[in-house]
Each structure stands twice: as C-alpha cells, then as structure tokens.
Motif scaffolding. Structure first.
Motif, PDB file in Angstrom:
ATOM      1  N   ASN A  92       0.725  -1.124   0.136  1.00 45.81           N
ATOM      2  CA  ASN A  92       0.141  -0.015   0.006  1.00 45.81           C
ATOM      3  C   ASN A  92       0.818   1.250  -0.081  1.00 45.81           C
ATOM      4  O   ASN A  92       2.118   1.169   0.642  1.00 45.81           O
ATOM      5  CB  ASN A  92      -0.990  -0.121   1.250  1.00 45.81           C
ATOM      6  CG  ASN A  92      -2.345  -0.891   1.054  1.00 45.81           C
ATOM      7  OD1 ASN A  92      -2.902  -0.758   0.264  1.00 45.81           O
ATOM      8  ND2 ASN A  92      -1.945  -2.036   1.771  1.00 45.81           N
ATOM      9  N   GLN A  93       0.258   2.298  -0.538  1.00 43.30           N
ATOM     10  CA  GLN A  93       0.902   3.539  -0.506  1.00 43.30           C
ATOM     11  C   GLN A  93      -0.195   4.694  -0.293  1.00 43.30           C
ATOM     12  O   GLN A  93      -1.101   4.915  -0.845  1.00 43.30           O
ATOM     13  CB  GLN A  93       1.739   4.047  -1.936  1.00 43.30           C
ATOM     14  CG  GLN A  93       2.650   3.138  -2.254  1.00 43.30           C
ATOM     15  CD  GLN A  93       3.231   3.415  -3.539  1.00 43.30           C
ATOM     16  OE1 GLN A  93       2.674   4.194  -4.382  1.00 43.30           O
ATOM     17  NE2 GLN A  93       4.546   3.025  -3.743  1.00 43.30           N
ATOM     18  N   MET A  94       0.047   5.012   1.039  1.00 47.21           N
ATOM     19  CA  MET A  94      -0.915   6.207   1.261  1.00 47.21           C
ATOM     20  C   MET A  94      -0.185   7.583   2.065  1.00 47.21           C
ATOM     21  O   MET A  94       0.950   7.350   2.361  1.00 47.21           O
ATOM     22  CB  MET A  94      -1.648   5.670   2.419  1.00 47.21           C
ATOM     23  CG  MET A  94      -2.754   4.550   1.796  1.00 47.21           C
ATOM     24  SD  MET A  94      -3.984   4.006   3.474  1.00 47.21           S
ATOM     25  CE  MET A  94      -3.481   2.459   3.823  1.00 47.21           C
ATOM     26  N   SER A  95      -0.944   8.781   1.968  1.00 43.44           N
ATOM     27  CA  SER A  95      -0.663   9.699   2.789  1.00 43.44           C
ATOM     28  C   SER A  95      -0.734   9.515   3.860  1.00 43.44           C
ATOM     29  O   SER A  95      -1.274   8.656   4.805  1.00 43.44           O
ATOM     30  CB  SER A  95      -1.349  10.992   2.259  1.00 43.44           C
ATOM     31  OG  SER A  95      -2.642  10.964   2.894  1.00 43.44           O
ATOM     32  N   ARG A  96      -0.097  10.467   4.793  1.00 50.17           N
ATOM     33  CA  ARG A  96      -0.066  10.507   6.445  1.00 50.17           C
ATOM     34  C   ARG A  96      -1.458  10.207   6.753  1.00 50.17           C
ATOM     35  O   ARG A  96      -1.672   9.456   7.717  1.00 50.17           O
ATOM     36  CB  ARG A  96       0.595  11.578   6.976  1.00 50.17           C
ATOM     37  CG  ARG A  96       0.645  11.608   8.424  1.00 50.17           C
ATOM     38  CD  ARG A  96       1.136  12.762   8.888  1.00 50.17           C
ATOM     39  NE  ARG A  96       1.308  12.550  10.348  1.00 50.17           N
ATOM     40  CZ  ARG A  96       2.248  12.186  11.135  1.00 50.17           C
ATOM     41  NH1 ARG A  96       3.141  11.602  10.553  1.00 50.17           N
ATOM     42  NH2 ARG A  96       2.371  12.119  12.442  1.00 50.17           N
TER      43      ARG A  96
END
Length: 150
Positions: A92-96
């Motif tokens: 997964n890649q997510m913002s803070r």
C-alpha cells in the motif's frame, strides 16, 4: 391357565426381542467400527525456524518482512505484523492522513489496540517510506520512433 401362559409367552417374547435388538445394535456398532475409514494422520512437518536472519538488512530492506530499514521500522513490525502480513503494509501507498485513517479504522473495527506513543513514530515511518509516488504504472515512452501504418 391359558391367560397365564399367554402372559409368560408375551413376556418371553419381549425379552427375546430386546435381546435380539441388543445383539443387532452391538454387531452393527462392531461392523461400523471395523469398516470405517480411518481419519488421515496429519504428520508433523518440521519447521525450520531460524532467528539468525530475522534482523538481517540487505540493500536497506529488512529481509524477514520486506520493510524499508528506517527509524520506526521496529515499532511498525511489532505493532502491524502481529495481526497481519507485512505485505499488507508494503503493498500500500498512502499519505499520512490515509495511514492515520487506516489505523483508526483498524482500532474501531478490527480491535487494534491503542498505539500510544508509538503511533506518531509509526505514522512518520509509513508516511515517509510508503507514501504515494508521482509515477504512474510506467513512465511515458519518449524515445520511440513512430511510424504510420499503411
């Protein structure tokens, strides 16, 4: 006299019938146990647990989990991989804010414990190492010689 005799015959018939039923049940049980298929035996497969490579880092990646070696990695491993695979994090890649929302969701619906002081450390780690990238699935093709189909 006949009445007494009939009662004795009736009682004897009941005893004989009970005895026959008992014999049938016993032989039926023996037949069942003798002809049943045995449950398959699950053999213990030896698992080679090696703790010597658990802390191994190669090319900046924690070998056992695939996490990027950075500050907060240990806290992330301890708090995240006790419930699910490390791959669930690394894919997964997510913002803070996305990571914070995911943690909040897990706490509200999946019984994730309060991370306490580790939450800030984990959020910093995840936001730095598993943030969205600007690249798409592949880079644009720039050095292609195009030609027209005839």
């Amino acid at each position: 006299m006949e009445d007494k005799f009939q009662k004795q015959v009736s009682a004897f018939s009941k005893v004989l019938l009970s005895f026959l039923v008992l014999i049938l049940v016993l032989f039926g049980g023996l037949y069942y146990w003798a002809n049943r298929t045995p449950e398959p035996k699950i053999e213990d497969i030896p698992v080679e647990e090696s703790t010597e490579d658990y802390d191994k880092i190669e090319n900046g990646i924690h070998v056992a989990t695939g996490f990027v070696d950075d500050e907060g990695m240990e806290a992330t491993i301890q708090n995240c991989t006790s419930c699910h695979s490390a791959k669930l994090v690394t894919q997964n890649q997510m913002s803070r804010e996305g990571w914070k929302a995911t943690i909040t969701w897990m706490q509200e619906t999946q019984n994730l414990w309060d991370l306490g002081a580790n939450e800030e450390l984990i959020l910093n780690y995840l936001a730095k190492n598993y943030a969205p990238t600007d690249k798409g699935r592949r880079q644009n093709l720039e050095t292609i010689e195009w030609y027209e189909l005839k």
